[in-house]
Write a protein that holds these residues in place. Structure first.
Motif: not given
Length: 167
Positions: A94-109
């Motif tokens: 299993r690999l799980s990560f969060e990502w979002s455009e620009g910088v990580l923040g509340p819009t990360a999926t």
């Protein structure tokens, strides 16, 4: 993510590797694919930056590797740069990560790849969740469908890349 027993038989008739699907209620995209390569080979393709850049974007930069807590970025030349942080990495499982455009923040999926050995290969259960989508139901559906189409393409590229490496 659902238990293996909940999704292992969720195949679309007539498809070898069915396209990604959407969950309108939970704002998520899922896809299950079979790869004719071992879980270790698939793991290499999803966790080593030089291999990630062959099927997911053009650049995958993780100075500390894709290990729990590591930070990095994905980029598509001339397009978007996504900041990322690895949430969980269990080798060949299993690999799980969060990502979002620009910088990580509340819009990360959150993106998760779960690997399961199967006869002659690996079953990969993919999920991206946490989309913050506004608008009418039809607008949200259209946004999720566009994301599902993108993941269908990217995961087809993963399958082709991993199988070519394993051949």
């Amino acid at each position: 993510m659902a238990d293996w027993e909940d999704w292992k038989g969720a195949w679309v008739p007539g498809f070898d590797n069915p396209p990604a699907t959407i969950d309108l209620h939970d704002h998520r995209v899922t896809r299950i694919v079979t790869v004719d390569a071992s879980p270790d080979a698939v793991w290499t393709c999803i966790t080593e930056p030089e291999h990630l850049a062959h099927w997911l974007g053009d650049i995958a930069a993780f100075p500390d590797g894709l290990v729990t807590g590591a930070q990095g970025r994905f980029a598509w030349t001339g397009e978007v740069v996504l900041a990322a942080r690895v949430l969980d990495a269990v080798p060949a499982e299993r690999l799980s990560f969060e990502w979002s455009e620009g910088v990580l923040g509340p819009t990360a999926t959150q993106v998760t790849f779960a690997l399961k050995p199967t006869e002659g290969g690996t079953l990969v259960h993919f999920e991206e969740r946490g989309f913050r989508l506004d608008g009418s139901t039809s607008q949200v559906r259209a946004s999720l469908r566009a994301l599902a189409q993108g993941w269908t393409v990217e995961l087809d590229e993963l399958v082709a890349y991993a199988e070519a490496r394993a051949a």
